[in-house]
Structure formats: structure tokens, C-alpha cells
Design a protein around this motif. Structure first.
Motif, PDB file in Angstrom:
ATOM      1  N   SER A 108       0.825  -1.202   0.000  1.00 55.46           N
ATOM      2  CA  SER A 108       0.000   0.000   0.000  1.00 55.46           C
ATOM      3  C   SER A 108       0.863   1.257   0.000  1.00 55.46           C
ATOM      4  O   SER A 108       0.567   2.233  -0.699  1.00 55.46           O
ATOM      5  N   LEU A 109       1.950   1.232   0.764  1.00 53.35           N
ATOM      6  CA  LEU A 109       2.845   2.385   0.802  1.00 53.35           C
ATOM      7  C   LEU A 109       3.529   2.593  -0.541  1.00 53.35           C
ATOM      8  O   LEU A 109       3.730   3.731  -0.973  1.00 53.35           O
ATOM      9  N   ASP A 110       3.903   1.500  -1.213  1.00 54.33           N
ATOM     10  CA  ASP A 110       4.507   1.616  -2.538  1.00 54.33           C
ATOM     11  C   ASP A 110       3.524   2.250  -3.520  1.00 54.33           C
ATOM     12  O   ASP A 110       3.911   3.076  -4.358  1.00 54.33           O
ATOM     13  N   SER A 111       2.253   1.863  -3.419  1.00 53.89           N
ATOM     14  CA  SER A 111       1.238   2.434  -4.292  1.00 53.89           C
ATOM     15  C   SER A 111       1.071   3.928  -4.029  1.00 53.89           C
ATOM     16  O   SER A 111       0.944   4.730  -4.968  1.00 53.89           O
ATOM     17  N   ALA A 112       1.090   4.326  -2.748  1.00 51.65           N
ATOM     18  CA  ALA A 112       0.966   5.748  -2.407  1.00 51.65           C
ATOM     19  C   ALA A 112       2.187   6.533  -2.869  1.00 51.65           C
ATOM     20  O   ALA A 112       2.071   7.654  -3.368  1.00 51.65           O
ATOM     21  N   SER A 113       3.356   5.949  -2.707  1.00 56.16           N
ATOM     22  CA  SER A 113       4.584   6.628  -3.114  1.00 56.16           C
ATOM     23  C   SER A 113       4.645   6.822  -4.625  1.00 56.16           C
ATOM     24  O   SER A 113       5.214   7.809  -5.111  1.00 56.16           O
ATOM     25  N   SER A 114       4.056   5.894  -5.373  1.00 56.78           N
ATOM     26  CA  SER A 114       4.108   5.981  -6.836  1.00 56.78           C
ATOM     27  C   SER A 114       3.355   7.184  -7.385  1.00 56.78           C
ATOM     28  O   SER A 114       3.594   7.601  -8.510  1.00 56.78           O
ATOM     29  N   ILE A 115       2.426   7.748  -6.599  1.00 56.77           N
ATOM     30  CA  ILE A 115       1.697   8.936  -7.056  1.00 56.77           C
ATOM     31  C   ILE A 115       2.199  10.200  -6.363  1.00 56.77           C
ATOM     32  O   ILE A 115       1.538  11.241  -6.395  1.00 56.77           O
ATOM     33  N   GLY A 116       3.371  10.110  -5.736  1.00 54.78           N
ATOM     34  CA  GLY A 116       4.007  11.300  -5.192  1.00 54.78           C
ATOM     35  C   GLY A 116       3.702  11.624  -3.753  1.00 54.78           C
ATOM     36  O   GLY A 116       3.943  12.754  -3.311  1.00 54.78           O
ATOM     37  N   LEU A 117       3.174  10.658  -2.980  1.00 57.39           N
ATOM     38  CA  LEU A 117       2.833  10.923  -1.586  1.00 57.39           C
ATOM     39  C   LEU A 117       3.984  10.528  -0.669  1.00 57.39           C
ATOM     40  O   LEU A 117       4.709   9.574  -0.945  1.00 57.39           O
ATOM     41  N   VAL A 118       4.148  11.262   0.413  1.00 54.48           N
ATOM     42  CA  VAL A 118       5.098  10.877   1.454  1.00 54.48           C
ATOM     43  C   VAL A 118       4.471   9.759   2.276  1.00 54.48           C
ATOM     44  O   VAL A 118       3.292   9.830   2.637  1.00 54.48           O
ATOM     45  N   THR A 119       5.227   8.721   2.578  1.00 53.68           N
ATOM     46  CA  THR A 119       4.678   7.572   3.301  1.00 53.68           C
ATOM     47  C   THR A 119       5.480   7.308   4.569  1.00 53.68           C
ATOM     48  O   THR A 119       6.685   7.576   4.626  1.00 53.68           O
ATOM     49  N   VAL A 120       4.783   6.778   5.579  1.00 52.49           N
ATOM     50  CA  VAL A 120       5.408   6.385   6.850  1.00 52.49           C
ATOM     51  C   VAL A 120       4.975   4.957   7.154  1.00 52.49           C
ATOM     52  O   VAL A 120       3.778   4.663   7.207  1.00 52.49           O
ATOM     53  N   HIS A 121       5.935   4.078   7.342  1.00 53.46           N
ATOM     54  CA  HIS A 121       5.646   2.683   7.629  1.00 53.46           C
ATOM     55  C   HIS A 121       5.514   2.493   9.132  1.00 53.46           C
ATOM     56  O   HIS A 121       6.458   2.713   9.891  1.00 53.46           O
ATOM     57  N   GLY A 122       4.334   2.096   9.578  1.00 54.17           N
ATOM     58  CA  GLY A 122       4.102   1.867  10.998  1.00 54.17           C
ATOM     59  C   GLY A 122       2.621   1.890  11.312  1.00 54.17           C
ATOM     60  O   GLY A 122       1.786   2.214  10.464  1.00 54.17           O
ATOM     61  N   SER A 123       2.280   1.552  12.536  1.00 53.73           N
ATOM     62  CA  SER A 123       0.893   1.517  12.972  1.00 53.73           C
ATOM     63  C   SER A 123       0.442   2.892  13.439  1.00 53.73           C
ATOM     64  O   SER A 123       1.138   3.543  14.234  1.00 53.73           O
ATOM     65  N   GLY A 124      -0.719   3.328  12.959  1.00 53.98           N
ATOM     66  CA  GLY A 124      -1.252   4.619  13.351  1.00 53.98           C
ATOM     67  C   GLY A 124      -1.710   4.673  14.791  1.00 53.98           C
ATOM     68  O   GLY A 124      -2.062   5.752  15.285  1.00 53.98           O
ATOM     69  N   THR A 125      -1.713   3.542  15.490  1.00 49.56           N
ATOM     70  CA  THR A 125      -2.082   3.536  16.909  1.00 49.56           C
ATOM     71  C   THR A 125      -0.907   3.934  17.795  1.00 49.56           C
ATOM     72  O   THR A 125      -1.100   4.169  18.990  1.00 49.56           O
ATOM     73  N   ARG A 126       0.281   3.996  17.218  1.00 49.28           N
ATOM     74  CA  ARG A 126       1.466   4.341  17.996  1.00 49.28           C
ATOM     75  C   ARG A 126       1.721   5.837  17.972  1.00 49.28           C
ATOM     76  O   ARG A 126       1.715   6.475  16.916  1.00 49.28           O
ATOM     77  N   ASN A 127       1.966   6.380  19.145  1.00 50.69           N
ATOM     78  CA  ASN A 127       2.199   7.810  19.292  1.00 50.69           C
ATOM     79  C   ASN A 127       3.405   8.269  18.489  1.00 50.69           C
ATOM     80  O   ASN A 127       3.356   9.305  17.805  1.00 50.69           O
ATOM     81  N   ASP A 128       4.504   7.501  18.537  1.00 50.73           N
ATOM     82  CA  ASP A 128       5.722   7.942  17.859  1.00 50.73           C
ATOM     83  C   ASP A 128       5.584   7.890  16.350  1.00 50.73           C
ATOM     84  O   ASP A 128       6.175   8.713  15.633  1.00 50.73           O
ATOM     85  N   VAL A 129       4.803   6.936  15.826  1.00 52.54           N
ATOM     86  CA  VAL A 129       4.591   6.868  14.379  1.00 52.54           C
ATOM     87  C   VAL A 129       3.838   8.102  13.895  1.00 52.54           C
ATOM     88  O   VAL A 129       4.181   8.713  12.869  1.00 52.54           O
ATOM     89  N   LEU A 130       2.802   8.500  14.629  1.00 53.69           N
ATOM     90  CA  LEU A 130       2.042   9.693  14.233  1.00 53.69           C
ATOM     91  C   LEU A 130       2.887  10.957  14.381  1.00 53.69           C
ATOM     92  O   LEU A 130       2.728  11.908  13.610  1.00 53.69           O
ATOM     93  N   ARG A 131       3.774  10.975  15.357  1.00 56.08           N
ATOM     94  CA  ARG A 131       4.676  12.131  15.471  1.00 56.08           C
ATOM     95  C   ARG A 131       5.602  12.225  14.271  1.00 56.08           C
ATOM     96  O   ARG A 131       5.854  13.311  13.744  1.00 56.08           O
ATOM     97  N   VAL A 132       6.151  11.087  13.858  1.00 51.47           N
ATOM     98  CA  VAL A 132       7.029  11.072  12.689  1.00 51.47           C
ATOM     99  C   VAL A 132       6.273  11.516  11.447  1.00 51.47           C
ATOM    100  O   VAL A 132       6.822  12.187  10.556  1.00 51.47           O
ATOM    101  N   ALA A 133       4.975  11.189  11.358  1.00 52.55           N
ATOM    102  CA  ALA A 133       4.151  11.625  10.222  1.00 52.55           C
ATOM    103  C   ALA A 133       3.782  13.097  10.295  1.00 52.55           C
ATOM    104  O   ALA A 133       3.160  13.614   9.370  1.00 52.55           O
ATOM    105  N   GLY A 134       4.144  13.761  11.390  1.00 56.08           N
ATOM    106  CA  GLY A 134       3.883  15.191  11.498  1.00 56.08           C
ATOM    107  C   GLY A 134       2.481  15.545  11.949  1.00 56.08           C
ATOM    108  O   GLY A 134       2.011  16.652  11.679  1.00 56.08           O
TER     109      GLY A 134
END
Length: 355
Positions: free
Chosen positions: A180-206
Motif C-alpha cells: 500500500s505504501l509503494d502504491s501511495a509513493s508511486s503517485i508522489g505521496l510521502v509515506t510512513v511505515h508503521g501503525s497509526g495507533t502508535r504515538n511515535d509513528v504519528l509524530r514522525v508523520a507530522g
């Protein structure tokens, strides 16, 4: 037993270079011919600099012929040095032999080096470039949209955002599925690999600096946890969440979601309508498609419209948004337009092939 996270496991405690592979910046497509040309130009530039240095300091070099270094000698010395070939008991002595070595042998050596170590150098260069881009992006990302979950709902949400004119660089996708991340990246999106339930992952995503968060998780319990975490990190962000069952809607709102879309009921309602009034379903689909036909949009009122009725405007007005509250066009509160109102209306979108 609750497992404590090791500090090394927290993404927010890692340096930017260690986030390569977690955050992925989109790459502009480049043809193989262009990539080869860039390498050749870079190698030629390096060779020219080496030749210039050797030639300017030619009095410090000795030639076995004892006649000093000419410009051709400098070129020869630079090429054999940069190609790591060296010189010794067997070395071209005549100018013609050296010219052949420069024009024929050296390109073959360069080609060999490209084939032999090109892939390793490219990987190292790519990681360094990604680390630099991640560091630059993290310091500048503001007012973007974070989409948690890039399944069917997440893809549709991104398509709607792009159709509304949001730049791909202002959309960040968070997911645990690499495909899914590869598909998002192919159309020019920034991607973050990780679970959205984790506080640090959402922080890294800004998320703390995001203007909106779209929660498109596949499970309702996951959506609740993501919404709670996102609201804690971004108290002022607009959080829109999707839920499968109506009975869980209040949980999303209590968790901090500003808007909740019940996906199963919405789809079921359209299915039921399609059995008797398929044209209505077609019209609804048209209104929900932002890049063709008709679309629902929102705009500020113009000074000349203040005091008038929204029913008398050239646009087909569906409602009036006042102080964050939506009033349908048939409500008494929407009889007269006030300063600061926003109009919810139907606009015509002209497809690119019809413009």
C-alpha cells in the motif's frame, strides 16, 4: 504484563538517517538514459579537475622519457590514477599509445567499474539522499493532511483530496502494508511505515503540525485508538474518521473525531436506492466525484451577497455554514446571509478533455 518500549524503539528518538525505510520521500521518475548521462558527465567533470591539477603542477612530476609533462601526459596520468589502474613496468611510452589508452582503454575501465560497484554506490547514495530529504521535510512540513490507512477508503480519501487541489507533497500516508505504501509513493505521496495507533509513528508523520487527519482504518476499535492518539497530539486539527457500524459512532466522537462517516450504512443506503432509483445513485456518485461533472463545494460569501437569501443566488446552494454549524437552505436561520458565512453549493467541474 506491560512491555516498556526501549528508547531505541521509539521513532521520535531516532536520528533522521535511521528513519530511511520508515519515511519514504517520493522520487521523480527518471529514464535510464538520463541516469547514465548524469554519471558520465560527473565522471568527466572529475577527470577534468584531476587533469587541471596535474597540469598546473607538472613541474613536480617526472616522466620516464625525461622530456617533462605535456597536456596529453597530464590527461594520461589522471585517467590511469582515477581508474585505479596505476602505472609500473608496463606503461605506454609513445603519444599514440597513450592516446589509445585514454580514448579506448579508460572508457572500458569505467564501464567495468560501473557494472562492478555501481549498484552498491547507488544504494549508498540513495540512502544519504533520502536521509537529507527526510531531515529537510521534517523541519518544514506544516498544515498537511495525514491519512492513516491506505486501503479502499484511504485511497478514495486521497483521490478526493487531490481532486480538491491538495498537493501530493502535503499528504502523508501511514500504513503497515508495504504494498500500500509503494502504491501511495508511486503517485508522489510521502509515506510512513508503521501503525497509526502508535504515538511515535504519528509524530514522525507530522500529526502535531497537521491541519487534518483522516482515519481510514479497517477496524472500528483501531479507528478509536488512532483517533484518541491523534487528538492528543493535535488538539486543533480536523479529524475525520470512518466507522463500519453506527453503534460505534459515538465512540469516535468521544475520542475526538470532528466528523464520522458510517461506511456500511452509507453503502447499504446506496445499494437500496439503486434497486428502485438508480439514477439517484448515479447523481450522488457524480456529486462525490470532485474531478468531473458536478461536485459539492464550499466557499466564502461575497460582500454583495450579504443580507440576501441563499435561495436567490445563481449557484445551487445546499446550506449555510455559520460559526461552525451547518444550516440547510430551508432552515429559518439561513433565510439571510451574514458576514463570515460560508456557502455549501453545487459547482460544475469541467473534465480536462472538455476544457
Amino acid at each position: 504484563m506491560i512491555r516498556r518500549l526501549n528508547p531505541a524503539d521509539r521513532l521520535t528518538d531516532r536520528p533522521d538517517h535511521s528513519l530511511v525505510g520508515v519515511i519514504r520521500m517520493p522520487d521523480a521518475p527518471e529514464s535510464p538514459a538520463r541516469a547514465i548521462i548524469k554519471r558520465v558527465v560527473g565522471a568527466t567533470a572529475a577527470l577534468f579537475v584531476a587533469v587541471l591539477i596535474v597540469y598546473l603542477d607538472r613541474d613536480g612530476y617526472r616522466d620516464v622519457n625525461g622530456d617533462g609533462l605535456s597536456f596529453l601526459d597530464a590527461v594520461y596520468y589522471a585517467t590511469v590514477s582515477l581508474s585505479t589502474t596505476g602505472y609500473g613496468d608496463i606503461a605506454p611510452a609513445s603519444s599514440s599509445a597513450r592516446l589509445v589508452n585514454v580514448l579506448v582503454i579508460t572508457p572500458l575501465r569505467v564501464l567495468f567499474l560501473i557494472v562492478l560497484v555501481g549498484t552498491t554506490l547507488e544504494v549508498l547514495t540513495e540512502r544519504s539522499r533520502q536521509a537529507f530529504r527526510i531531515q529537510k521535510w521534517r523541519t518544514k512540513v506544516r498544515n498537511h493532511v495525514v491519512v492513516v490507512g491506505y486501503g479502499t477508503k484511504g485511497r478514495s480519501a486521497v483521490s478526493a483530496l487531490l481532486g480538491d487541489g491538495v498537493s501530493p507533497s502535503h499528504i502523508v500516508v501511514v500504513d503497515t502494508v508495504q504494498e500500500s505504501l509503494d502504491s501511495a509513493s508511486s503517485i508522489g505521496l510521502v509515506t510512513v511505515h508503521g501503525s497509526g495507533t502508535r504515538n511515535d509513528v504519528l509524530r514522525v508523520a507530522g500529526v502535531p503540525n497537521a491541519r487534518a487527519v483522516v482515519v481510514a482504518a479497517n477496524r472500528d476499535d483501531t479507528a478509536v485508538l488512532v483517533t484518541l492518539t491523534a487528538r492528543e497530539l493535535a488538539p486543533k486539527a480536523q479529524i475525520v474518521a470512518s466507522v463500519r457500524e453506527r453503534e460505534n459512532e459515538h465512540l469516535l466522537r468521544q475520542s475526538g473525531a470532528d466528523s464520522v462517516v458510517v461506511s456500511s450504512e452509507t453503502a447499504g443506503r446506496l445499494l437500496g436506492m439503486a434497486t428502485s432509483t438508480p439514477s439517484v445513485v448515479d447523481m450522488v456518485e457524480d456529486l462525490l466525484t470532485p474531478d468531473a461533472g458536478l461536485a459539492i463545494a464550499e466557499r466564502d460569501v461575497e460582500p454583495s451577497e450579504i443580507g440576501g437569501s441563499p435561495r436567490h443566488l445563481p449557484d445551487i446552494v445546499l446550506g449555510v455554514v455559520r460559526n461552525g454549524t451547518l444550516y440547510r437552505v430551508d432552515a429559518s436561520a439561513a433565510d439571510a446571509i451574514e458576514a463570515g458565512d460560508r456557502l455549501l453549493y453545487i459547482k460544475k467541474v469541467t473534465p480536462p478533455d472538455e476544457s
